[in-house]
Design a protein around this motif. Structure first.
Motif, PDB file in Angstrom:
ATOM      1  N   GLN A 147       3.665   1.253  12.636  1.00  0.00           N
ATOM      2  CA  GLN A 147       4.474   1.200  11.416  1.00  0.00           C
ATOM      3  C   GLN A 147       4.011   0.070  10.499  1.00  0.00           C
ATOM      4  O   GLN A 147       3.904   0.250   9.288  1.00  0.00           O
ATOM      5  N   LEU A 148       3.713  -1.083  11.072  1.00  0.00           N
ATOM      6  CA  LEU A 148       3.280  -2.225  10.272  1.00  0.00           C
ATOM      7  C   LEU A 148       1.899  -1.968   9.653  1.00  0.00           C
ATOM      8  O   LEU A 148       1.656  -2.304   8.497  1.00  0.00           O
ATOM      9  N   ALA A 149       0.995  -1.355  10.414  1.00  0.00           N
ATOM     10  CA  ALA A 149      -0.344  -1.046   9.906  1.00  0.00           C
ATOM     11  C   ALA A 149      -0.269  -0.011   8.778  1.00  0.00           C
ATOM     12  O   ALA A 149      -1.036  -0.083   7.806  1.00  0.00           O
ATOM     13  N   ALA A 150       0.643   0.927   8.873  1.00  0.00           N
ATOM     14  CA  ALA A 150       0.828   1.909   7.798  1.00  0.00           C
ATOM     15  C   ALA A 150       1.338   1.217   6.528  1.00  0.00           C
ATOM     16  O   ALA A 150       0.879   1.520   5.422  1.00  0.00           O
ATOM     17  N   ALA A 151       2.263   0.281   6.680  1.00  0.00           N
ATOM     18  CA  ALA A 151       2.763  -0.484   5.525  1.00  0.00           C
ATOM     19  C   ALA A 151       1.631  -1.312   4.926  1.00  0.00           C
ATOM     20  O   ALA A 151       1.501  -1.407   3.696  1.00  0.00           O
ATOM     21  N   HIS A 152       0.798  -1.899   5.779  1.00  0.00           N
ATOM     22  CA  HIS A 152      -0.368  -2.669   5.338  1.00  0.00           C
ATOM     23  C   HIS A 152      -1.283  -1.779   4.494  1.00  0.00           C
ATOM     24  O   HIS A 152      -1.711  -2.153   3.402  1.00  0.00           O
ATOM     25  N   TRP A 153      -1.579  -0.587   4.996  1.00  0.00           N
ATOM     26  CA  TRP A 153      -2.439   0.340   4.265  1.00  0.00           C
ATOM     27  C   TRP A 153      -1.832   0.677   2.904  1.00  0.00           C
ATOM     28  O   TRP A 153      -2.504   0.593   1.875  1.00  0.00           O
ATOM     29  N   ASP A 154      -0.565   1.052   2.898  1.00  0.00           N
ATOM     30  CA  ASP A 154       0.079   1.461   1.650  1.00  0.00           C
ATOM     31  C   ASP A 154       0.085   0.336   0.614  1.00  0.00           C
ATOM     32  O   ASP A 154      -0.147   0.571  -0.568  1.00  0.00           O
ATOM     33  N   GLU A 155       0.337  -0.882   1.062  1.00  0.00           N
ATOM     34  CA  GLU A 155       0.461  -2.008   0.140  1.00  0.00           C
ATOM     35  C   GLU A 155      -0.881  -2.557  -0.324  1.00  0.00           C
ATOM     36  O   GLU A 155      -1.028  -2.946  -1.479  1.00  0.00           O
ATOM     37  N   VAL A 156      -1.870  -2.591   0.568  1.00  0.00           N
ATOM     38  CA  VAL A 156      -3.105  -3.306   0.275  1.00  0.00           C
ATOM     39  C   VAL A 156      -4.322  -2.387   0.143  1.00  0.00           C
ATOM     40  O   VAL A 156      -5.101  -2.520  -0.793  1.00  0.00           O
ATOM     41  N   GLU A 157      -4.508  -1.487   1.057  1.00  0.00           N
ATOM     42  CA  GLU A 157      -5.753  -0.718   1.142  1.00  0.00           C
ATOM     43  C   GLU A 157      -5.765   0.575   0.340  1.00  0.00           C
ATOM     44  O   GLU A 157      -6.822   0.997  -0.128  1.00  0.00           O
ATOM     45  N   ALA A 158      -4.629   1.195   0.161  1.00  0.00           N
ATOM     46  CA  ALA A 158      -4.596   2.500  -0.505  1.00  0.00           C
ATOM     47  C   ALA A 158      -5.165   2.434  -1.914  1.00  0.00           C
ATOM     48  O   ALA A 158      -5.839   3.366  -2.361  1.00  0.00           O
ATOM     49  N   SER A 159      -4.927   1.337  -2.617  1.00  0.00           N
ATOM     50  CA  SER A 159      -5.449   1.228  -3.983  1.00  0.00           C
ATOM     51  C   SER A 159      -6.977   1.166  -4.000  1.00  0.00           C
ATOM     52  O   SER A 159      -7.599   1.518  -4.998  1.00  0.00           O
ATOM     53  N   LEU A 160      -7.576   0.753  -2.900  1.00  0.00           N
ATOM     54  CA  LEU A 160      -9.037   0.672  -2.808  1.00  0.00           C
ATOM     55  C   LEU A 160      -9.666   1.942  -2.235  1.00  0.00           C
ATOM     56  O   LEU A 160     -10.775   2.308  -2.606  1.00  0.00           O
ATOM     57  N   HIS A 161      -8.968   2.574  -1.308  1.00  0.00           N
ATOM     58  CA  HIS A 161      -9.567   3.686  -0.561  1.00  0.00           C
ATOM     59  C   HIS A 161      -8.864   5.019  -0.762  1.00  0.00           C
ATOM     60  O   HIS A 161      -9.270   6.015  -0.194  1.00  0.00           O
ATOM     61  N   GLY A 162      -7.801   5.018  -1.517  1.00  0.00           N
ATOM     62  CA  GLY A 162      -7.075   6.250  -1.771  1.00  0.00           C
ATOM     63  C   GLY A 162      -5.870   6.409  -0.879  1.00  0.00           C
ATOM     64  O   GLY A 162      -5.890   5.991   0.282  1.00  0.00           O
ATOM     65  N   PRO A 163      -4.818   6.982  -1.428  1.00  0.00           N
ATOM     66  CA  PRO A 163      -3.600   7.162  -0.640  1.00  0.00           C
ATOM     67  C   PRO A 163      -3.821   8.188   0.475  1.00  0.00           C
ATOM     68  O   PRO A 163      -4.528   9.174   0.288  1.00  0.00           O
ATOM     69  N   GLN A 164      -3.257   7.903   1.585  1.00  0.00           N
ATOM     70  CA  GLN A 164      -3.291   8.826   2.721  1.00  0.00           C
ATOM     71  C   GLN A 164      -2.235   8.381   3.715  1.00  0.00           C
ATOM     72  O   GLN A 164      -1.748   7.261   3.650  1.00  0.00           O
ATOM     73  N   ARG A 165      -1.897   9.234   4.625  1.00  0.00           N
ATOM     74  CA  ARG A 165      -0.970   8.856   5.688  1.00  0.00           C
ATOM     75  C   ARG A 165      -1.805   8.130   6.736  1.00  0.00           C
ATOM     76  O   ARG A 165      -2.635   8.731   7.410  1.00  0.00           O
ATOM     77  N   TYR A 166      -1.609   6.827   6.837  1.00  0.00           N
ATOM     78  CA  TYR A 166      -2.437   6.027   7.735  1.00  0.00           C
ATOM     79  C   TYR A 166      -1.948   6.163   9.166  1.00  0.00           C
ATOM     80  O   TYR A 166      -0.751   6.087   9.438  1.00  0.00           O
ATOM     81  N   THR A 167      -2.880   6.349  10.070  1.00  0.00           N
ATOM     82  CA  THR A 167      -2.574   6.393  11.490  1.00  0.00           C
ATOM     83  C   THR A 167      -3.480   5.405  12.201  1.00  0.00           C
ATOM     84  O   THR A 167      -4.708   5.466  12.063  1.00  0.00           O
ATOM     85  N   LEU A 168      -2.891   4.484  12.915  1.00  0.00           N
ATOM     86  CA  LEU A 168      -3.630   3.482  13.669  1.00  0.00           C
ATOM     87  C   LEU A 168      -4.431   4.167  14.772  1.00  0.00           C
ATOM     88  O   LEU A 168      -3.890   4.991  15.513  1.00  0.00           O
ATOM     89  N   ASP A 169      -5.695   3.858  14.890  1.00  0.00           N
ATOM     90  CA  ASP A 169      -6.555   4.455  15.914  1.00  0.00           C
ATOM     91  C   ASP A 169      -6.353   3.702  17.226  1.00  0.00           C
ATOM     92  O   ASP A 169      -7.120   2.810  17.590  1.00  0.00           O
ATOM     93  N   ARG A 170      -5.305   4.056  17.912  1.00  0.00           N
ATOM     94  CA  ARG A 170      -4.929   3.360  19.149  1.00  0.00           C
ATOM     95  C   ARG A 170      -6.015   3.427  20.212  1.00  0.00           C
ATOM     96  O   ARG A 170      -6.265   2.458  20.916  1.00  0.00           O
ATOM     97  N   ALA A 171      -6.661   4.566  20.324  1.00  0.00           N
ATOM     98  CA  ALA A 171      -7.706   4.718  21.339  1.00  0.00           C
ATOM     99  C   ALA A 171      -8.863   3.755  21.079  1.00  0.00           C
ATOM    100  O   ALA A 171      -9.393   3.128  21.997  1.00  0.00           O
TER     101      ALA A 171
END
Length: 174
Positions: free
Chosen positions: A18-42
């Motif tokens: 949940q925190l990594a998804a919030a991180h993506w939405d707030e910081v990274e999406a503007s650089l890489h495009g909006p998407q539903r972020y999923t942490l690569d746990r594996a």
């Protein structure tokens, strides 16, 4: 109140999603495009198993201990500083820790907490034999002042360019 601990990824993976998804939405999406972020746990679990991952976790200290998750007595995850560890290709015999992600939830920001979080990470990384830390930040959220306060100095500028894969032909696949 916030506390900082070094935690195995396996123990914070569920909360980190949940925190990594919030991180993506707030910081990274503007650089890489909006998407539903999923942490690569594996992938993170593999890095941890190989001894190539360090996570310093920031947790909200709960006034009522019954509110904390059973595996996190200090309270819910409010931020992280995650590093990948690799032998430095340009400096033989040097273990490099590259910042993979730094994020504090809005409720955990203020004061010098990011500085405390990274100092905690540096101490833990030093104990693991790391001799060089590589910090980075997105252009949209420069962390220059924070990194200078830690004693880091700018050594290079990093640029990214996305490449489009060229479809292979059946002949090339053979």
């Amino acid at each position: 109140m916030l506390t900082i601990t070094t935690e195995p990824f396996a123990l914070l993976a569920e909360e980190a999603q949940q925190l990594a998804a919030a991180h993506w939405d707030e910081v990274e999406a503007s650089l890489h495009g909006p998407q539903r972020y999923t942490l690569d746990r594996a992938r993170y679990a593999t890095l941890e198993r190989l001894g190539m991952l360090h996570v310093s976790a920031a947790r909200l200290h709960m006034a009522n201990e019954t509110q904390a998750a059973p595996h996190s007595p200090a309270g819910p995850l409010a931020g992280y500083a995650a590093f990948t560890l690799v032998p430095c290709p340009h400096r033989p015999q040097t273990l490099l820790a590259a910042l993979d992600g730094l994020y504090l939830a809005p409720r955990a920001r203020g004061g010098f907490f990011a500085l405390r979080l990274l100092r905690h990470a540096e101490a833990a990384l030093t104990a693991r034999g790391v001799a060089l830390v590589q910090y980075s930040s997105p252009v949209s959220r420069p962390c220059d002042a924070l990194y200078r306060r830690l004693g880091a100095r700018a050594t290079e500028t990093v640029w990214h360019k996305a490449l489009r894969p060229v479809p292979s032909t059946a002949k090339e696949a053979r």
